[in-house]
Design a protein around this motif. Sequence first.
Motif, mmCIF file in Angstrom:
data_model
loop_
_atom_site.group_PDB
_atom_site.id
_atom_site.type_symbol
_atom_site.label_atom_id
_atom_site.label_comp_id
_atom_site.label_asym_id
_atom_site.label_seq_id
_atom_site.Cartn_x
_atom_site.Cartn_y
_atom_site.Cartn_z
ATOM 1 N N UNK A 14 0.885 -1.163 0.000
ATOM 2 C CA UNK A 14 0.000 0.000 0.000
ATOM 3 C C UNK A 14 0.923 1.212 0.000
ATOM 4 N N UNK A 15 0.392 2.340 -0.372
ATOM 5 C CA UNK A 15 1.216 3.548 -0.395
ATOM 6 C C UNK A 15 1.762 3.840 1.000
ATOM 7 N N UNK A 16 0.921 3.700 2.018
ATOM 8 C CA UNK A 16 1.340 3.988 3.389
ATOM 9 C C UNK A 16 2.473 3.056 3.830
ATOM 10 N N UNK A 17 2.309 1.763 3.589
ATOM 11 C CA UNK A 17 3.343 0.800 3.987
ATOM 12 C C UNK A 17 4.625 1.058 3.204
ATOM 13 N N UNK A 18 4.486 1.334 1.904
ATOM 14 C CA UNK A 18 5.663 1.626 1.080
ATOM 15 C C UNK A 18 6.394 2.868 1.541
ATOM 16 N N UNK A 19 5.644 3.900 1.860
ATOM 17 C CA UNK A 19 6.257 5.146 2.337
ATOM 18 C C UNK A 19 6.989 4.905 3.652
ATOM 19 N N UNK A 20 6.329 4.241 4.585
ATOM 20 C CA UNK A 20 6.969 3.968 5.881
ATOM 21 C C UNK A 20 8.202 3.092 5.722
ATOM 22 N N UNK A 21 8.182 2.166 4.761
ATOM 23 C CA UNK A 21 9.338 1.300 4.526
ATOM 24 C C UNK A 21 10.521 2.107 3.979
ATOM 25 N N UNK A 22 10.233 3.054 3.075
ATOM 26 C CA UNK A 22 11.312 3.872 2.500
ATOM 27 C C UNK A 22 11.856 4.846 3.533
ATOM 28 N N UNK A 23 10.955 5.494 4.266
ATOM 29 C CA UNK A 23 11.363 6.513 5.228
ATOM 30 C C UNK A 23 11.992 5.893 6.467
ATOM 31 N N UNK A 24 11.577 4.683 6.800
ATOM 32 C CA UNK A 24 12.027 3.989 7.999
ATOM 33 C C UNK A 24 11.512 4.759 9.212
ATOM 34 N N UNK A 25 12.327 4.943 10.215
ATOM 35 C CA UNK A 25 11.890 5.649 11.413
ATOM 36 C C UNK A 25 12.083 7.151 11.287
ATOM 37 N N UNK A 26 12.780 7.588 10.261
ATOM 38 C CA UNK A 26 13.027 9.013 10.085
ATOM 39 C C UNK A 26 14.051 9.531 11.072
#
Length: 197
Positions: A14-26
């Motif tokens: 999903x876009x949300x899961x993909x974004x969180x995976x790329x960004x990691x914890x920030x």
Amino acid sequence: MFEDQWRQTNCDYTVKVGYNWIVDDGIDVTWYPWIKNRLLLPKHNFFICLVAHNRLLSQDRLVRMQIATCNRCLLCDDGEENIDHLFFQCSYSQQCVRLIEDWLQICLPLQGIIDWWLHLRERSLLKKQVVATAIAQLMYLIWHARNRCRLEYVLPSPASLFKQVKETLLINLRGRKLVIGANATREWINCVCPNCI
């Protein structure tokens, strides 16, 4: 490459899961809650981000870019103008900060924007928001005073900057429904901002 790494996660995309995976914890940014303040105007939010990232075109940066030849502080003419000097060491800025401190009944360290935010962590949420908003407005007005001094050769008095901060903050507070917790906060708000609750 990303596809192979994603397949190893065994997750439905999903876009949300993909974004969180790329960004990691920030990255943990200590001043982020300051700009999340609901009392701040958007222009002050943006300005605080510029200050925190050292992106204002202060005299020291203009000299490095070979746009200006002198890096003296335009407000006090005593020291090199950089962000730390402009907002925390300049005698003009310190006069403005003292007026805010007296009005809000606080004492702020004169070390930097991050120190100001960390210092505010011990206060109630509303008190923290009010103080942070006043500081952000003051810094914004100091920057505008510096620009007026540079372009128009006019320097407003610290009292006039303080008056603008106070008026803007009082208008902003009166236009909102305030959530006040402790009695101490209620007394402080009544003292600092009469007729706001």
